[in-house]
Design a protein around this motif. Sequence first.
Motif, mmCIF file in Angstrom:
data_model
loop_
_atom_site.group_PDB
_atom_site.id
_atom_site.type_symbol
_atom_site.label_atom_id
_atom_site.label_comp_id
_atom_site.label_asym_id
_atom_site.label_seq_id
_atom_site.Cartn_x
_atom_site.Cartn_y
_atom_site.Cartn_z
ATOM 1 N N PRO A 4 -11.554 -45.842 2.441
ATOM 2 C CA PRO A 4 -12.624 -45.055 1.814
ATOM 3 C C PRO A 4 -12.525 -43.604 2.235
ATOM 4 O O PRO A 4 -12.143 -43.304 3.354
ATOM 5 N N PRO A 5 -12.820 -42.678 1.324
ATOM 6 C CA PRO A 5 -12.720 -41.263 1.668
ATOM 7 C C PRO A 5 -13.788 -40.877 2.686
ATOM 8 O O PRO A 5 -14.872 -41.442 2.710
ATOM 9 N N LEU A 33 -1.648 -43.125 16.096
ATOM 10 C CA LEU A 33 -2.824 -42.304 15.826
ATOM 11 C C LEU A 33 -3.230 -42.419 14.356
ATOM 12 O O LEU A 33 -4.419 -42.490 14.026
ATOM 13 N N ALA A 34 -2.234 -42.464 13.468
ATOM 14 C CA ALA A 34 -2.539 -42.596 12.043
ATOM 15 C C ALA A 34 -3.290 -43.894 11.768
ATOM 16 O O ALA A 34 -4.248 -43.934 10.988
ATOM 17 N N GLU A 35 -2.866 -44.986 12.399
ATOM 18 C CA GLU A 35 -3.540 -46.268 12.227
ATOM 19 C C GLU A 35 -4.951 -46.210 12.796
ATOM 20 O O GLU A 35 -5.902 -46.740 12.203
ATOM 21 N N ALA A 36 -5.099 -45.562 13.959
ATOM 22 C CA ALA A 36 -6.428 -45.424 14.565
ATOM 23 C C ALA A 36 -7.352 -44.618 13.663
ATOM 24 O O ALA A 36 -8.543 -44.928 13.529
ATOM 25 N N LEU A 37 -6.817 -43.590 13.006
ATOM 26 C CA LEU A 37 -7.624 -42.780 12.091
ATOM 27 C C LEU A 37 -7.991 -43.575 10.833
ATOM 28 O O LEU A 37 -9.079 -43.395 10.278
ATOM 29 N N ARG A 38 -7.095 -44.443 10.391
ATOM 30 C CA ARG A 38 -7.413 -45.280 9.229
ATOM 31 C C ARG A 38 -8.591 -46.197 9.557
ATOM 32 O O ARG A 38 -9.537 -46.335 8.767
ATOM 33 N N GLN A 39 -8.555 -46.814 10.755
ATOM 34 C CA GLN A 39 -9.660 -47.676 11.169
ATOM 35 C C GLN A 39 -10.935 -46.867 11.402
ATOM 36 O O GLN A 39 -12.045 -47.343 11.161
ATOM 37 N N HIS A 40 -10.750 -45.623 11.856
ATOM 38 C CA HIS A 40 -11.906 -44.741 12.083
ATOM 39 C C HIS A 40 -12.594 -44.411 10.752
ATOM 40 O O HIS A 40 -13.822 -44.337 10.685
ATOM 41 N N ALA A 41 -11.799 -44.212 9.710
ATOM 42 C CA ALA A 41 -12.368 -43.938 8.384
ATOM 43 C C ALA A 41 -13.213 -45.112 7.914
ATOM 44 O O ALA A 41 -14.291 -44.942 7.314
ATOM 45 N N LEU A 42 -12.741 -46.330 8.185
ATOM 46 C CA LEU A 42 -13.518 -47.518 7.828
ATOM 47 C C LEU A 42 -14.816 -47.583 8.634
ATOM 48 O O LEU A 42 -15.873 -47.949 8.116
ATOM 49 N N PHE A 43 -14.738 -47.192 9.916
ATOM 50 C CA PHE A 43 -15.928 -47.158 10.772
ATOM 51 C C PHE A 43 -16.966 -46.182 10.221
ATOM 52 O O PHE A 43 -18.164 -46.507 10.139
ATOM 53 N N LEU A 44 -16.514 -45.002 9.819
ATOM 54 C CA LEU A 44 -17.433 -43.997 9.291
ATOM 55 C C LEU A 44 -18.048 -44.433 7.965
ATOM 56 O O LEU A 44 -19.159 -44.030 7.620
ATOM 57 N N ALA A 45 -17.325 -45.274 7.250
ATOM 58 C CA ALA A 45 -17.834 -45.787 5.970
ATOM 59 C C ALA A 45 -18.746 -47.000 6.149
ATOM 60 O O ALA A 45 -19.267 -47.542 5.182
ATOM 61 N N GLY A 46 -18.936 -47.410 7.428
ATOM 62 C CA GLY A 46 -19.828 -48.530 7.708
ATOM 63 C C GLY A 46 -19.194 -49.884 7.476
ATOM 64 O O GLY A 46 -19.915 -50.890 7.337
ATOM 65 N N GLY A 50 -13.844 -51.691 10.531
ATOM 66 C CA GLY A 50 -13.549 -50.361 11.059
ATOM 67 C C GLY A 50 -13.699 -50.303 12.575
ATOM 68 O O GLY A 50 -14.317 -51.175 13.190
ATOM 69 N N MET A 51 -13.134 -49.280 13.163
ATOM 70 C CA MET A 51 -13.227 -49.096 14.612
ATOM 71 C C MET A 51 -13.275 -47.604 14.918
ATOM 72 O O MET A 51 -12.453 -46.819 14.423
ATOM 73 N N ARG A 52 -14.254 -47.220 15.726
ATOM 74 C CA ARG A 52 -14.418 -45.810 16.084
ATOM 75 C C ARG A 52 -13.209 -45.299 16.862
ATOM 76 O O ARG A 52 -12.677 -45.985 17.738
ATOM 77 N N LEU A 53 -12.777 -44.097 16.537
ATOM 78 C CA LEU A 53 -11.635 -43.485 17.209
ATOM 79 C C LEU A 53 -11.964 -43.246 18.678
ATOM 80 O O LEU A 53 -12.935 -42.576 19.005
ATOM 81 N N ASP A 54 -11.156 -43.801 19.563
ATOM 82 C CA ASP A 54 -11.351 -43.622 20.997
ATOM 83 C C ASP A 54 -10.004 -43.243 21.612
ATOM 84 O O ASP A 54 -9.134 -44.092 21.827
ATOM 85 N N ARG A 55 -9.828 -41.957 21.830
ATOM 86 C CA ARG A 55 -8.585 -41.441 22.395
ATOM 87 C C ARG A 55 -8.906 -40.538 23.589
ATOM 88 O O ARG A 55 -8.586 -39.369 23.611
#
Length: 432
Positions: A4-5, A33-46, A50-55
């Motif tokens: 999701p955008p 990092l790209a995979e983590a950002l993809r999961q982060h986008a899902l997290f932000l979309a609820g 998804g998984m919040r970016l934790d680096r």
Amino acid sequence: MATPPLPVTAQRPPAPAGAGSRVLAADPRMRALAEALRQHALFLAGRRDGMRLDRRMTDFGRMALNGVPFRQGILTGSTFAEAILQGCDFDFSDLFGANFAMADLSDATLRKADLRGANFSETVMRGAILDGADLRPGQFIRWEGTRKRTEERAADLHGADLSGASLAGVQMDRADLSSANLSNATLSGANLFGVNLSGADLSGATLIGCKMKGAVLDGARVEGTNFAGCDMRAASLINVAMDRALTEGANLSDTLVGKREGLTPEIEEILDAHVQWIVSNGRKGQRADFSGRSLVGVSITACDLSGANFSGADMRATDLSDSRLMLADFSGAKLMEARFTRCLLRGARFNGADLRSVSLREADASPTELVASEKAEKSIIWPTRFEQANLSGADLRGGRFDSAVFSGAILDGANTHGARLPAEAAALLTQR
């Protein structure tokens, strides 16, 4: 299922869809990092998956990460030194103690980000948005062997380029913004308590209603700066031409505000170059040379003119009150009725000067200590010198002259009540 955008702010043109992820995926080192950002986008979309970016404590140094969406990410203690981060979204992120030294954050957004104790030394932040960000000092825990040590570290934005940036309501207690470029920036309602803005460029900036008690603005440029309604109590404004700024409703109590009156454009230019020379420790600008010039009746108060050359100048009735004049040269100058009230005169030279009826009240003419080189074993004590000077009728009350050199000086009628004088000067007074 497609990712999701992420939300795009109306104040920024949208980047191509997935642009940040494509840049990362092109480099094998960045695929995680790209995979983590993809999961982060899902997290932000609820999304549940998804998984919040934790680096935390991650090294992003020198990476090209333009447009990457880090919004709400946990990036505590991470380093982005020298990274390219143009247009990145760091809104609401945890960037406590992060290092952005010499990074490029042009047009990035850091709204309400936790930036306590972060390092932005020499960072490019042109057009960045930091509204409501927290740049107050942070508490850091360090371990020395088995011993736990807590230290406080203020945000470092020394030399950062924040021109045109939006920092409305930002929390910046005691942050270091020395030599930063804040021209045309917006800081309305910001908390700048005790902040260091020495040598900063604030020209055209808006600081309406800022809390600036105890701030240091020595040598700052303030042409067209709007300080309306600011609390500037006990601020330091040495070498600041506040007559060029807007100060309606500002509280300047207990603040020493300098003034420049009666100066020609040429003298103004020489002063501005000297201020730059002082602020940059000699790397920029030029030491002021007023030798032989006429400065009769002008006012240059609360100004740092240390090291300036006034030898042979005509400075009758000139007002230099509250100025710093360490190691300045006034040899042979005409200084009748001039005012050096509360001036710092350590190591200055007045040899052969005409100081009749001059005011040196509460001046500090104690010696200064010079170090010839880093390898020198001993420093040099450099006294303030009044040899062969005419101080007839001078006001020396409350001044510190106890180590100054007065050989051959004339002190007839001088008022020395409460002044600390060397035995040499005391002997001259008893002879009159």
